[in-house]
Design a protein around this motif. Structure first.
Motif, PDB file in Angstrom:
ATOM      1  N   THR A   1     -16.586  70.623 -13.666  1.00 46.19           N
ATOM      2  CA  THR A   1     -15.605  72.216 -13.516  1.00 46.19           C
ATOM      3  C   THR A   1     -16.273  72.543 -12.515  1.00 46.19           C
ATOM      4  O   THR A   1     -16.985  72.094 -11.005  1.00 46.19           O
ATOM      5  CB  THR A   1     -16.067  72.819 -14.600  1.00 46.19           C
ATOM      6  N   SER A   2     -15.151  73.598 -11.502  1.00 46.45           N
ATOM      7  CA  SER A   2     -15.693  74.266  -9.952  1.00 46.45           C
ATOM      8  C   SER A   2     -16.899  74.641 -10.276  1.00 46.45           C
ATOM      9  O   SER A   2     -17.533  75.035  -9.006  1.00 46.45           O
ATOM     10  CB  SER A   2     -14.694  75.133  -9.927  1.00 46.45           C
ATOM     11  N   LYS A   3     -18.018  74.717 -10.940  1.00 46.55           N
ATOM     12  CA  LYS A   3     -18.946  75.478 -11.173  1.00 46.55           C
ATOM     13  C   LYS A   3     -20.091  74.810 -11.789  1.00 46.55           C
ATOM     14  O   LYS A   3     -21.080  75.484 -11.843  1.00 46.55           O
ATOM     15  CB  LYS A   3     -19.088  77.282 -11.873  1.00 46.55           C
ATOM     16  N   SER A   4     -19.469  73.367 -11.701  1.00 42.14           N
ATOM     17  CA  SER A   4     -20.750  72.792 -12.244  1.00 42.14           C
ATOM     18  C   SER A   4     -21.245  71.361 -11.041  1.00 42.14           C
ATOM     19  O   SER A   4     -21.169  71.739 -10.147  1.00 42.14           O
ATOM     20  CB  SER A   4     -20.210  71.658 -13.727  1.00 42.14           C
TER      21      SER A   4
ATOM     22  N   ILE B   1     -20.230  68.235 -17.183  1.00 41.00           N
ATOM     23  CA  ILE B   1     -18.572  68.459 -16.569  1.00 41.00           C
ATOM     24  C   ILE B   1     -17.959  68.565 -15.797  1.00 41.00           C
ATOM     25  O   ILE B   1     -18.572  69.593 -15.445  1.00 41.00           O
ATOM     26  CB  ILE B   1     -18.558  69.110 -18.443  1.00 41.00           C
TER      27      ILE B   1
ATOM     28  N   THR C   1     -13.171  76.057 -18.237  1.00 44.16           N
ATOM     29  CA  THR C   1     -13.683  74.878 -18.894  1.00 44.16           C
ATOM     30  C   THR C   1     -14.706  76.404 -19.223  1.00 44.16           C
ATOM     31  O   THR C   1     -16.368  76.103 -18.062  1.00 44.16           O
ATOM     32  CB  THR C   1     -14.673  73.806 -18.957  1.00 44.16           C
TER      33      THR C   1
ATOM     34  N   LEU D   1     -23.687  72.336 -23.555  1.00 44.77           N
ATOM     35  CA  LEU D   1     -23.029  73.352 -23.444  1.00 44.77           C
ATOM     36  C   LEU D   1     -23.613  74.258 -22.226  1.00 44.77           C
ATOM     37  O   LEU D   1     -22.991  75.504 -22.402  1.00 44.77           O
ATOM     38  CB  LEU D   1     -21.917  73.646 -23.745  1.00 44.77           C
TER      39      LEU D   1
ATOM     40  N   LYS E   1     -18.422  77.133 -18.636  1.00 45.09           N
ATOM     41  CA  LYS E   1     -19.249  75.902 -17.653  1.00 45.09           C
ATOM     42  C   LYS E   1     -18.574  77.275 -16.920  1.00 45.09           C
ATOM     43  O   LYS E   1     -19.988  77.154 -15.339  1.00 45.09           O
ATOM     44  CB  LYS E   1     -18.917  75.148 -17.628  1.00 45.09           C
ATOM     45  N   GLU E   2     -18.313  78.110 -16.427  1.00 46.17           N
ATOM     46  CA  GLU E   2     -17.526  78.133 -15.438  1.00 46.17           C
ATOM     47  C   GLU E   2     -17.882  79.259 -15.206  1.00 46.17           C
ATOM     48  O   GLU E   2     -18.055  80.613 -13.916  1.00 46.17           O
ATOM     49  CB  GLU E   2     -15.753  78.395 -15.364  1.00 46.17           C
TER      50      GLU E   2
END
Lengths: 204, 352
Positions: free
Chosen positions: B168-171, B166, A69, A141, A72-73
């Motif tokens: 993710t690895s960074k959330s 959401i 994603t 987002l 977000k990353e």
């Protein structure tokens, strides 16, 4: 499974103007936070270009796409930079901003070996301040973070000039090109060292 | 299982967590997975649905230098794994962390972890109820039959944290928390035991950001008002706050404590967006002193004046007169005292 690149880029395009607004607010926040700090040359903040974003989302790691994603990353969709005169100032501002912002990453980037010269800088991955973020929270987002680089004038000059030539990590260079870039980095490092020494004589 | 707000509940975990024992051998925490609908799940679904409105304090996980936080990693793993046994493995680690930070003052707690999802969003709610001895005394295992009793007895008093994002690895770095077991006391909005010791979090806004923003808003309101009583109320509030050694505060708390309603409204509108008004932050003493300190004026005629630095430009005029500065201080007299004591008399009194 990630949706296709076109959709990912479209998502980025949709939020980019909001990111530009947030970026302007971060720049203002940084300028205010550093208002009393001497020897600061420039404070700036930018949003990744669509081209750069498109390039980054295709990065692979271990044979797979690195970002599931990306929006977000990728933590440097917004990137801020503080350029200062002296290494001592860079250290001081690095420590101060590590306290000023809520941070999740703190890195001193230096070449792998003492005999090598190349990119140097102090990097922070910071939370976008809730004071700024909450104004835009209705927008889905948005990234939680921005990347902050603190560099001396010479580190900045080397980085910009190298970037301007289109050299990026992973790009294969001729030996001659590598030596020339390393030479400029060494000269920049030397200039910073001498300035640092003069700074110590003058102010310590 | 769907909640009223259409969250699909994937996992409800309970753990009975007493204060830590000092013995070296590991303590086995009693746990339970709720799988069927009953009064207890209905009650927990309601808490889950309103968690984001409930948790008014924004928090974020603390991180080492390379984006590491073991609590967050367990949280992410609960969300990531599809198998309940795997989820439980990481929930157990969270329960173990609670056990390690719980002492006799905190007492026994019933830890509840609820995971749900709606569209692409995942939500994890962590609640700690005051433990009920009945749950424990009825046997070695947690008894589901007694859970509704716990929730009805102390249903409104719990500590809660909610994380939604959401995956993710960074959330999942940010969340919201509330402490409904703390009395309404402006000096302690949420216990350190819950936020820092257990959740490994901190207020989302740093003390420097909060203190600077706080002073910016207070000063802006001060500059805009010409009413002397309002100015005095603000200055006295700022001075009081400093002298009370308050550590954690929000603008809202400051206003409730020190300012009349009308001024409160003015401050609220000065914050522009409502969220900072309610944002809890830790006061940063040095910055507060710098922002709200005093300027000492020594005049050549022997007069010394102490002026709050943040009102200096408003009440003090400096004019150049033949290369020297003439000072004019403007203000309404609040009191005037004749001090007849000498310095040595004062010292003698303080020694007695």
């Amino acid at each position: 499974m990630r949706t296709d690149n076109k959709e990912q880029v479209e998502l980025f395009k949709q939020i980019r103007s909001t990111l530009v607004d947030i970026s302007a607010e971060i720049e203002a926040e940084l300028k205010e936070a550093l208002t009393d700090k001497p020897h600061v040359d420039k404070i700036s903040c930018r949003v990744k270009t669509i081209d750069s974003y498109t390039g980054k989302i295709n990065k692979e790691e271990d044979g797979k796409l690195k970002y599931e994603t990306p929006i977000k990353e990728i933590q440097d969709l917004i990137g801020a930079r503080v350029v200062v005169y002296y290494k001592q100032t860079a250290d001081e501002i690095f420590e101060y901003l590590s306290k000023y912002f809520s941070i999740v990453e703190r890195t001193r980037i230096i070449p792998d070996e003492p005999s090598k010269f190349g990119y140097e800088g102090l990097h922070l991955v910071c939370f976008i301040s809730p004071i700024i973020f909450n104004k835009y929270k209705e927008e889905n987002l948005l990234p939680d973070f921005f990347e902050l680089q603190i560099k001396t004038l010479y580190q900045h000059a080397w980085g910009q000039a190298e970037h301007g030539l289109g050299y990026k990590p992973g790009v294969k260079l001729e030996t001659d090109e590598k030596r020339k870039l390393a030479f400029i980095a060494a000269q920049s490092w030397g200039a910073d060292e001498i300035l640092s020494d003069l700074y110590n004589r003058k102010f310590n | 299982m769907l909640t009223k707000n259409n969250f699909d509940i994937k996992f409800i975990y309970l753990a009975y967590v007493p204060p830590r024992h000092d013995e070296d051998q590991p303590y086995e925490i009693k746990t339970l997975l709720l799988r069927t609908n009953n009064k207890a799940t209905e009650y927990l679904h309601n808490i889950f649905d309103v968690a984001l409105n409930d948790g008014r304090i924004e928090i974020s996980f603390t991180a080492d230098d390379q984006q590491g936080n073991p609590f967050r990693e367990n949280l992410i793993n609960i969300l990531k794994k599809s198998d309940n046994a795997q989820k439980k493995y990481h929930a157990d680690k969270i329960a173990q962390k609670l056990y390690e930070v719980t002492d006799q003052r905190n007492g026994t707690g019933l830890l509840v972890i609820i995971e749900g999802e709606k569209a692409k969003s995942k939500r994890l709610v962590i609640v700690r109820f005051k433990g009920d001895e009945g749950l424990y005394n009825h046997g070695k295992r947690l008894k589901i039959d007694y859970l509704p009793e716990v929730f009805t007895k102390k249903s409104k008093h719990y500590k809660l944290a909610v994380f939604e994002d959401i995956l993710t690895s960074k959330s999942f770095w940010k969340g919201h928390a509330v402490d409904k077991q703390i009395s309404t006391n402006m000096h302690k909005q949420i216990s350190d035991f819950w936020v820092s010791d257990f959740l490994s979090c901190k207020p989302a806004i740093t003390s420097l950001q909060g203190t600077i923003q706080f002073s910016k808003i207070i000063k802006a309101v001060l500059v805009k008002t010409s009413d002397v009583e309002e100015q005095e109320a603000i200055i006295s509030g700022v001075t009081n706050l400093k002298s009370k050694n308050v550590k954690r505060i929000s603008l809202n708390d400051f206003c409730n404590r020190y300012l009349p309603q009308e001024l409160t409204e003015r401050i609220k509108s000065e914050t522009k967006d409502d969220s900072f008004f309610n944002t809890v932050f830790d006061l940063e003493n040095d910055t507060y002193r710098k922002e709200f300190g005093k300027t000492v004026l020594n005049l050549v005629n022997g007069i010394t004046a102490y002026i709050p630095s943040f009102t200096y430009d408003k009440y003090v005029t400096e004019e150049d007169a033949n290369g020297k500065k003439e000072i004019t201080i403007r203000g309404r007299l609040a009191s005037k005292k004749l001090n007849t004591e000498t310095k040595s008399e004062k010292t003698a009194k303080s020694v007695q």
